[in-house]
Design a protein around this motif. Structure first.
Motif, PDB file in Angstrom:
ATOM      1  N   ARG A  36       0.784  -1.168   0.073  1.00 40.35           N
ATOM      2  CA  ARG A  36       0.071  -0.135   0.039  1.00 40.35           C
ATOM      3  C   ARG A  36       1.104   1.325  -0.097  1.00 40.35           C
ATOM      4  O   ARG A  36       0.745   2.458  -0.594  1.00 40.35           O
ATOM      5  CB  ARG A  36      -0.876  -0.080   1.188  1.00 40.35           C
ATOM      6  CG  ARG A  36      -1.839   1.242   1.070  1.00 40.35           C
ATOM      7  CD  ARG A  36      -2.892   0.902   2.380  1.00 40.35           C
ATOM      8  NE  ARG A  36      -2.814   2.549   3.163  1.00 40.35           N
ATOM      9  CZ  ARG A  36      -2.889   2.408   4.191  1.00 40.35           C
ATOM     10  NH1 ARG A  36      -3.236   1.373   5.237  1.00 40.35           N
ATOM     11  NH2 ARG A  36      -2.737   3.736   4.821  1.00 40.35           N
ATOM     12  N   ALA A  37       1.828   1.181   0.819  1.00 44.34           N
ATOM     13  CA  ALA A  37       2.726   2.569   1.060  1.00 44.34           C
ATOM     14  C   ALA A  37       3.432   2.507  -0.328  1.00 44.34           C
ATOM     15  O   ALA A  37       3.623   3.773  -0.961  1.00 44.34           O
ATOM     16  CB  ALA A  37       3.714   2.292   2.010  1.00 44.34           C
ATOM     17  N   ILE A  38       4.043   1.787  -1.027  1.00 43.38           N
ATOM     18  CA  ILE A  38       4.640   1.682  -2.340  1.00 43.38           C
ATOM     19  C   ILE A  38       3.670   2.289  -3.277  1.00 43.38           C
ATOM     20  O   ILE A  38       3.957   3.186  -4.062  1.00 43.38           O
ATOM     21  CB  ILE A  38       5.400   0.402  -2.729  1.00 43.38           C
ATOM     22  CG1 ILE A  38       6.494  -0.138  -1.764  1.00 43.38           C
ATOM     23  CG2 ILE A  38       5.803   0.395  -3.905  1.00 43.38           C
ATOM     24  CD1 ILE A  38       6.840  -1.293  -1.959  1.00 43.38           C
ATOM     25  N   THR A  43       7.263   6.237  -6.951  1.00 42.88           N
ATOM     26  CA  THR A  43       8.668   6.942  -7.149  1.00 42.88           C
ATOM     27  C   THR A  43       9.075   7.586  -5.848  1.00 42.88           C
ATOM     28  O   THR A  43      10.218   8.411  -5.913  1.00 42.88           O
ATOM     29  CB  THR A  43       8.346   8.299  -8.211  1.00 42.88           C
ATOM     30  OG1 THR A  43       7.794   9.281  -7.724  1.00 42.88           O
ATOM     31  CG2 THR A  43       7.831   7.893  -9.427  1.00 42.88           C
ATOM     32  N   ALA A  44       8.639   7.597  -4.709  1.00 42.34           N
ATOM     33  CA  ALA A  44       9.167   7.916  -3.508  1.00 42.34           C
ATOM     34  C   ALA A  44       9.998   6.880  -2.931  1.00 42.34           C
ATOM     35  O   ALA A  44       9.892   5.686  -3.146  1.00 42.34           O
ATOM     36  CB  ALA A  44       8.100   8.412  -2.492  1.00 42.34           C
ATOM     37  N   GLY A  66      11.764  -8.070  -0.783  1.00 47.05           N
ATOM     38  CA  GLY A  66      10.578  -8.142  -2.095  1.00 47.05           C
ATOM     39  C   GLY A  66      10.109  -6.741  -2.168  1.00 47.05           C
ATOM     40  O   GLY A  66       9.715  -6.023  -3.489  1.00 47.05           O
ATOM     41  N   ALA A  67       9.685  -5.816  -1.103  1.00 46.40           N
ATOM     42  CA  ALA A  67       9.029  -4.624  -1.058  1.00 46.40           C
ATOM     43  C   ALA A  67      10.051  -3.730  -1.657  1.00 46.40           C
ATOM     44  O   ALA A  67       9.437  -2.785  -2.670  1.00 46.40           O
ATOM     45  CB  ALA A  67       8.591  -4.148   0.160  1.00 46.40           C
ATOM     46  N   ALA A  68      11.419  -3.859  -1.388  1.00 45.60           N
ATOM     47  CA  ALA A  68      12.484  -2.955  -1.974  1.00 45.60           C
ATOM     48  C   ALA A  68      12.217  -3.060  -3.797  1.00 45.60           C
ATOM     49  O   ALA A  68      12.468  -2.221  -4.355  1.00 45.60           O
ATOM     50  CB  ALA A  68      13.749  -3.138  -1.424  1.00 45.60           C
ATOM     51  N   ASP A  75      10.292   2.929  -9.846  1.00 43.30           N
ATOM     52  CA  ASP A  75      11.115   4.196  -9.497  1.00 43.30           C
ATOM     53  C   ASP A  75      11.321   4.935  -8.366  1.00 43.30           C
ATOM     54  O   ASP A  75      11.621   6.214  -8.383  1.00 43.30           O
ATOM     55  CB  ASP A  75      10.955   5.268 -10.598  1.00 43.30           C
ATOM     56  CG  ASP A  75      11.030   4.907 -11.947  1.00 43.30           C
ATOM     57  OD1 ASP A  75      11.771   4.250 -12.461  1.00 43.30           O
ATOM     58  OD2 ASP A  75      10.205   5.018 -13.051  1.00 43.30           O
ATOM     59  N   GLY A  76      11.060   4.104  -7.203  1.00 45.13           N
ATOM     60  CA  GLY A  76      11.464   4.760  -5.824  1.00 45.13           C
ATOM     61  C   GLY A  76      12.360   3.723  -5.163  1.00 45.13           C
ATOM     62  O   GLY A  76      13.201   3.257  -6.060  1.00 45.13           O
TER      63      GLY A  76
END
Length: 114
Positions: A36-38, A43-44, A66-68, A75-76
């Motif tokens: 959700r945050a991603i 891009t953040a 995995g989230a990274a 592009d974040g």
């Protein structure tokens, strides 16, 4: 114990603050909050604060990795805040800190992001 997650922002950076245990029982919740945050902040750089986490198993580290990857595809990026001794040592010992930036504070993460 359970996992509690709170998303806030510092400047333009989303901060996911976690408290509790990251283990097999809480992996779905961790995956959902990070996704959700991603998604909401494409891009953040998403900052994940682990200072309230008392246990993080190998599967939890895998979810963070995995989230990274998903953040980088958008592009974040993803940065982990961890100043707690045993968990911080584990991130170093496992090589996690070579794949994802680990800082002592959210302010240090934001300064490193530039």
């Amino acid at each position: 114990m359970e996992l509690s997650a709170h998303i806030s922002t510092i400047g333009s950076c989303p901060v996911v603050s976690l408290t509790g245990e990251i283990d097999m029982a809480t992996l779905p919740q961790l995956h959902n909050v990070l996704t959700r945050a991603i998604f909401e902040h494409r891009t953040a750089t998403v900052i994940v604060d682990l200072d309230g986490v008392v246990v993080c198993d190998d599967a939890g580290l895998g979810v963070l990795l995995g989230a990274a990857g998903r953040a980088r595809e958008s592009d974040g990026d993803l940065v982990v805040v961890c100043s707690v001794g045993p968990l911080r040592s584990r991130l170093t010992r496992t090589g996690f800190d070579r794949a994802i930036m680990v800082t002592d504070t959210a302010a240090a993460a934001i300064a490193d992001i530039g």
